[in-house]
Design a protein around this motif. Structure first.
Motif, PDB file in Angstrom:
ATOM      1  N   GLY A  26      -7.426  -6.335  10.297  1.00  0.00           N
ATOM      2  CA  GLY A  26      -6.813  -6.070   8.998  1.00  0.00           C
ATOM      3  C   GLY A  26      -6.006  -4.795   9.029  1.00  0.00           C
ATOM      4  O   GLY A  26      -6.021  -4.047  10.010  1.00  0.00           O
ATOM      5  N   THR A  27      -5.295  -4.562   7.930  1.00  0.00           N
ATOM      6  CA  THR A  27      -4.491  -3.343   7.827  1.00  0.00           C
ATOM      7  C   THR A  27      -4.436  -2.905   6.374  1.00  0.00           C
ATOM      8  O   THR A  27      -4.684  -3.719   5.474  1.00  0.00           O
ATOM      9  CB  THR A  27      -3.061  -3.583   8.365  1.00  0.00           C
ATOM     10  OG1 THR A  27      -2.366  -2.337   8.413  1.00  0.00           O
ATOM     11  CG2 THR A  27      -2.266  -4.533   7.478  1.00  0.00           C
ATOM     12  N   ASN A  28      -4.129  -1.640   6.157  1.00  0.00           N
ATOM     13  CA  ASN A  28      -3.889  -1.157   4.803  1.00  0.00           C
ATOM     14  C   ASN A  28      -2.399  -0.893   4.648  1.00  0.00           C
ATOM     15  O   ASN A  28      -1.890   0.136   5.095  1.00  0.00           O
ATOM     16  CB  ASN A  28      -4.720   0.105   4.535  1.00  0.00           C
ATOM     17  CG  ASN A  28      -6.132  -0.259   4.133  1.00  0.00           C
ATOM     18  OD1 ASN A  28      -6.326  -1.056   3.207  1.00  0.00           O
ATOM     19  ND2 ASN A  28      -7.119   0.280   4.827  1.00  0.00           N
ATOM     20  N   ALA A  29      -1.714  -1.835   4.024  1.00  0.00           N
ATOM     21  CA  ALA A  29      -0.260  -1.734   3.898  1.00  0.00           C
ATOM     22  C   ALA A  29       0.135  -0.779   2.770  1.00  0.00           C
ATOM     23  O   ALA A  29       1.147  -0.100   2.865  1.00  0.00           O
ATOM     24  CB  ALA A  29       0.330  -3.118   3.632  1.00  0.00           C
ATOM     25  N   ILE A  30      -0.647  -0.761   1.703  1.00  0.00           N
ATOM     26  CA  ILE A  30      -0.316   0.066   0.536  1.00  0.00           C
ATOM     27  C   ILE A  30      -1.508   0.935   0.103  1.00  0.00           C
ATOM     28  O   ILE A  30      -1.374   2.131  -0.070  1.00  0.00           O
ATOM     29  CB  ILE A  30       0.135  -0.819  -0.653  1.00  0.00           C
ATOM     30  CG1 ILE A  30       1.442  -1.551  -0.310  1.00  0.00           C
ATOM     31  CG2 ILE A  30       0.301   0.036  -1.919  1.00  0.00           C
ATOM     32  CD1 ILE A  30       1.955  -2.487  -1.398  1.00  0.00           C
ATOM     33  N   HIS A  31      -2.670   0.317  -0.042  1.00  0.00           N
ATOM     34  CA  HIS A  31      -3.819   1.007  -0.657  1.00  0.00           C
ATOM     35  C   HIS A  31      -4.696   1.648   0.418  1.00  0.00           C
ATOM     36  O   HIS A  31      -5.801   1.177   0.709  1.00  0.00           O
ATOM     37  CB  HIS A  31      -4.595   0.017  -1.526  1.00  0.00           C
ATOM     38  CG  HIS A  31      -3.734  -0.598  -2.594  1.00  0.00           C
ATOM     39  ND1 HIS A  31      -3.393   0.075  -3.752  1.00  0.00           N
ATOM     40  CD2 HIS A  31      -3.081  -1.793  -2.649  1.00  0.00           C
ATOM     41  CE1 HIS A  31      -2.595  -0.689  -4.479  1.00  0.00           C
ATOM     42  NE2 HIS A  31      -2.386  -1.829  -3.842  1.00  0.00           N
ATOM     43  N   THR A  32      -4.195   2.736   0.985  1.00  0.00           N
ATOM     44  CA  THR A  32      -4.876   3.341   2.135  1.00  0.00           C
ATOM     45  C   THR A  32      -6.260   3.891   1.764  1.00  0.00           C
ATOM     46  O   THR A  32      -7.100   4.071   2.644  1.00  0.00           O
ATOM     47  CB  THR A  32      -4.011   4.476   2.719  1.00  0.00           C
ATOM     48  OG1 THR A  32      -3.569   5.288   1.629  1.00  0.00           O
ATOM     49  CG2 THR A  32      -2.787   3.933   3.433  1.00  0.00           C
TER      50      THR A  32
END
Ligand code: NAI
Length: 340
Positions: A205-211
């Motif tokens: 997974g990744t955090n594109a906006i909501h880090t």
């Protein structure tokens, strides 16, 4: 059961609980909401003023003791589900509970064991998509052999980005994106593939906006692949950052064809043609997409609790969804495949 009407207590009147309360009070013919339960006085006031549910309890045990109560509808934080279900069963009440059953596999099994002691009671976990007309039709077509042998499900739950990040309040308790969102897709995949047994899981997974989600071991976009021991597979995507709206899409590939549900997440049948091209507006959120299914789900629970039908899903289905969701979460956090 002799009573023609199911006397229900609604527990939890938050974002989803209010929707369920409206359905039960106004749209499910054989249900009567006789009491509400919430620790928030404002929510009990809402139930009284909006729906005429004048008996409100701040305390769950007090609700369970309400005279004549037949059933509870639990729309509470997931961390409370297992204990609240067990208490209701011990008090002799039928139980509807929102998904997921629990974030803890041992708790799921404890609920299953308690339910086995009360075979006369109906217990249903709200996997609402099974009650959507399109998903229902797809499942029937697969069962009739229309696409041959189904071997791959590709399914996604993608929410519209909320720039305010309001959903962050759920981050400490939701169990992460796979248990909160993909649990629906997991349940669909098992159902559409004929309940295969999971063998191995990969995820990332990744955090594109909501880090900020990183602090909770969570991501705003997740991908996972599940291999089942009969050779079938499922691949899942969950996102909280869509620009265009809520998009739930599921494809089922079979040896003789493919079915897709939700390829175009359009809000309605209006097609707009203008300087930007030709387009549809998109469903803004899960409720806009599944409003009908929430009602049908409540009707099925009510009819089952009144002894008029059997449920179309089992408590064990909910345990399996948690089991697979936990493995996906572990695979992502530990960056390695997880074997069952
Ligand atoms: P929410 O936080 O908006 O509402 C939770 C409610 O529970 C509030 O009314 C709160 O006052 C109440 N509550 C808290 N502690 C309580 C207690 N001890 N006794 C009684 N009530 C208590 O949460 P939301 O979004 O409504 O979610 C509730 C459940 O519904 C969660 O398990 C969530 O996973 C599930 N859900 C399912 C969806 C679906 O698609 N089927 C969509 C959204 C949520």
């Amino acid at each position: 059961m002799s009573s023609p009407t199911l006397k229900v207590g609604i527990v939890g009147l938050g974002r989803l609980g209010q929707r369920h309360a409206i359905n039960l009070a106004q749209r499910v013919p054989n249900a009567e909401v006789v009491a509400a339960c919430s620790p928030m006085p404002a929510e009990l006031d809402w139930a009284a003023s909006t729906l005429g549910i004048t008996t409100g309890y701040a305390d769950y045990d007090a609700l369970l003791a309400h005279p004549g109560l037949d059933a509870v509808f639990l729309v509470t934080p997931t961390s409370l589900h297992a204990d609240q279900i067990i208490a209701a069963l011990r008090a002799g009440k039928h139980v509807f509970c929102e998904k997921p059953l629990s974030l803890d596999l041992a708790d799921c099994l404890k609920v299953e064991a308690e339910a086995a002691r009360h075979p006369q009671l109906t217990i249903m976990i709200g996997f609402v998509r099974r009650f959507d007309a399109s998903y229902h039709d797809a499942q029937q077509k697969i069962a009739q052999g229309m696409i041959g042998k189904p071997y791959l499900v590709r399914s996604q739950t993608c929410d519209q980005n909320d720039p305010s990040g309001a959903f962050m309040r759920f981050a400490p308790t939701s169990g992460g994106i796979f248990l909160d969102c993909s649990v629906h897709d997991i349940d669909l995949a098992r159902w559409l593939l004929g309940n295969p047994v999971p063998k191995r899981v990969y995820a990332s997974g990744t955090n594109a906006i909501h880090t900020g989600l990183q602090a909770f071991g969570d991501v705003d976009n997740g991908l996972a692949t599940v291999e089942f021991s009969d050779g079938s597979m499922a691949s899942f995507m969950a996102s909280r950052t869509m620009a265009h709206g809520h998009e739930t899409l599921t494809e089922v590939f079979g040896t003789g064809g493919r079915l897709a549900v939700g390829s175009n997440p359009r809000l309605n049948r209006v097609e707009i043609s203008d300087a930007h091209g030709v387009r549809n507006e998109c469903t803004p959120d899960f409720y806009a997409r599944f409003a009908d299914a929430f009602l049908i789900e409540a009707q099925e629970f009510t009819d089952a609790a009144l002894g008029r039908r059997t449920l179309s899903l089992t408590l064990h289905d909910a345990t399996e969804a948690t089991r697979i969701g936990l493995a996906m979460t572990q695979a992502m956090r530990e960056a390695r495949p997880i074997e069952f």
